[in-house]
Design a protein around this motif. Sequence first.
Motif, mmCIF file in Angstrom:
data_model
loop_
_atom_site.group_PDB
_atom_site.id
_atom_site.type_symbol
_atom_site.label_atom_id
_atom_site.label_comp_id
_atom_site.label_asym_id
_atom_site.label_seq_id
_atom_site.Cartn_x
_atom_site.Cartn_y
_atom_site.Cartn_z
ATOM 1 N N UNK A 138 1.933 -18.529 -19.078
ATOM 2 C CA UNK A 138 0.879 -19.812 -19.581
ATOM 3 C C UNK A 138 1.466 -20.959 -18.972
ATOM 4 N N UNK A 139 2.374 -20.566 -17.420
ATOM 5 C CA UNK A 139 2.063 -21.838 -16.934
ATOM 6 C C UNK A 139 0.983 -21.943 -15.822
ATOM 7 N N UNK A 140 0.816 -20.399 -15.301
ATOM 8 C CA UNK A 140 0.071 -20.430 -14.237
ATOM 9 C C UNK A 140 -1.717 -20.438 -14.739
ATOM 10 N N UNK A 141 -1.143 -19.858 -16.059
ATOM 11 C CA UNK A 141 -2.971 -19.335 -16.618
ATOM 12 C C UNK A 141 -3.709 -18.633 -16.021
ATOM 13 N N UNK A 142 -2.824 -17.087 -15.770
ATOM 14 C CA UNK A 142 -3.610 -15.921 -15.229
ATOM 15 C C UNK A 142 -2.280 -14.273 -15.664
ATOM 16 N N UNK A 143 -3.640 -13.568 -15.425
ATOM 17 C CA UNK A 143 -3.139 -12.259 -15.970
ATOM 18 C C UNK A 143 -1.682 -11.806 -15.234
ATOM 19 N N UNK A 144 -0.798 -10.845 -15.539
ATOM 20 C CA UNK A 144 0.828 -10.917 -14.541
ATOM 21 C C UNK A 144 1.064 -8.975 -15.253
ATOM 22 N N UNK A 178 1.125 -1.428 0.181
ATOM 23 C CA UNK A 178 -0.120 0.017 0.479
ATOM 24 C C UNK A 178 1.201 1.149 0.159
ATOM 25 N N UNK A 179 2.036 1.335 0.834
ATOM 26 C CA UNK A 179 3.275 2.698 0.858
ATOM 27 C C UNK A 179 3.767 2.641 -0.990
ATOM 28 N N UNK A 180 3.476 1.530 -1.793
ATOM 29 C CA UNK A 180 4.192 1.958 -3.133
ATOM 30 C C UNK A 180 2.754 2.112 -3.847
ATOM 31 N N UNK A 181 1.638 2.434 -3.504
ATOM 32 C CA UNK A 181 0.611 2.866 -4.534
ATOM 33 C C UNK A 181 -0.455 1.798 -4.995
ATOM 34 N N UNK A 182 -0.125 0.413 -3.913
ATOM 35 C CA UNK A 182 -0.638 -0.662 -4.683
ATOM 36 C C UNK A 182 -2.197 -0.966 -3.862
ATOM 37 N N UNK A 183 -3.445 -0.653 -4.053
ATOM 38 C CA UNK A 183 -3.995 -0.859 -3.393
ATOM 39 C C UNK A 183 -5.090 -2.559 -2.925
ATOM 40 N N UNK A 184 -5.167 -3.690 -4.027
ATOM 41 C CA UNK A 184 -5.391 -4.561 -4.311
ATOM 42 C C UNK A 184 -4.466 -5.284 -2.931
ATOM 43 N N UNK A 185 -5.721 -6.241 -1.818
ATOM 44 C CA UNK A 185 -4.965 -7.001 -1.396
ATOM 45 C C UNK A 185 -4.443 -8.171 -1.881
ATOM 46 N N UNK A 186 -3.299 -8.667 -1.224
ATOM 47 C CA UNK A 186 -2.495 -9.932 -1.812
ATOM 48 C C UNK A 186 -3.404 -11.060 -1.323
ATOM 49 N N UNK A 187 -3.430 -11.934 -2.276
ATOM 50 C CA UNK A 187 -4.578 -13.056 -1.547
ATOM 51 C C UNK A 187 -3.558 -14.309 -1.429
ATOM 52 N N UNK A 188 -2.013 -14.015 -2.204
ATOM 53 C CA UNK A 188 -1.400 -15.155 -1.623
ATOM 54 C C UNK A 188 0.567 -15.189 -2.632
ATOM 55 N N UNK A 189 1.394 -15.750 -2.157
ATOM 56 C CA UNK A 189 2.465 -15.437 -1.796
ATOM 57 C C UNK A 189 2.769 -15.698 -3.272
ATOM 58 N N UNK A 190 3.175 -15.960 -4.873
ATOM 59 C CA UNK A 190 2.852 -17.138 -5.479
ATOM 60 C C UNK A 190 4.320 -17.611 -5.939
ATOM 61 N N UNK A 191 4.389 -18.523 -6.384
ATOM 62 C CA UNK A 191 5.792 -18.821 -6.311
ATOM 63 C C UNK A 191 6.788 -17.656 -7.810
#
Length: 289
Positions: free
Chosen positions: A98-104, A34-47
């Motif tokens: 491609x590996x995790x089928x997510x947008x990054x 949040x101090x870096x201006x990123x408002x969304x909450x983290x769901x979990x730490x990813x690989x």
Amino acid sequence: MEENHRQGQPPGNYHLEDMVMKTAAQYFGTELLQYLGIQQQVHYIAPTELVQLEARQMYQDFNYELEDRSWLHLEFESDPIRLDDLKRFREYEAATSRKYQVSVITYVVCTADAKKIRSEFTEGLNTYRVKVIRLKDADADQIFAALLKKVSASEILKKEDLLPMLLSPLMGGTMRSKDRIKQALGILNESVIKVEEEELKKMQAVLYALADKLLDEMELQDIKEVIAMTRLGQMLMEDGMEKGIEKGMEKGIDLAKKIFRLHEQGETAETIAKQCNTSEENVRKILDK
């Protein structure tokens, strides 16, 4: 960063380094984004490690899954962002997506002094871009001056007072990054700090992680000596000793098994000692137990 200070270290150090980095990643995600201006909450730490078919590992700094299930890829750069850096980030994103089928989306925390930071490039039909985060407008000198004033007045310092200090290596100011990290570690050792011990170790881990990302090898070694005097450093030493004892016990058990097996085959203590690369005295001690 593409180069990681862990490369070239003995394999036994990986566990300790990874423990600190994972702790720092968790704290970044829960407290500091949040101090870096990123408002969304983290769901979990990813690989953060990807192995390509040519067996080349790509080490990323931090990855997080956000509440909307997209991934946030966080990189630290102490130098101006080059075209090669952007192409590397694009490769990370493509392989991860491609590996995790997510947008990054890649955020780059850049501490370079350059006035203009490159954040995109066009190649063929496509334009690739990253989001650049800069804290250079914030003054780390002022943050430390305010904290040291409170320390000298014996005022209690809580978590909310200390969080901006953890990001001080990314800010503007006259102090060198190494000196900011050392001073921050010193402040965390003050008696006026009122945070839980686990919280304190996480803060120390964040400072170590930033040192690993931002400092050269000689500067990092200096920080490691300071870290060794902290509660986090003591924890890592205890963990390392424990791992060493476990490995020593495993080797001892394997040696004893081999000695008993050779003894059952009719070998003498002399020949057993030679085959096991140990002394006859050790062989006899084990056989007498």
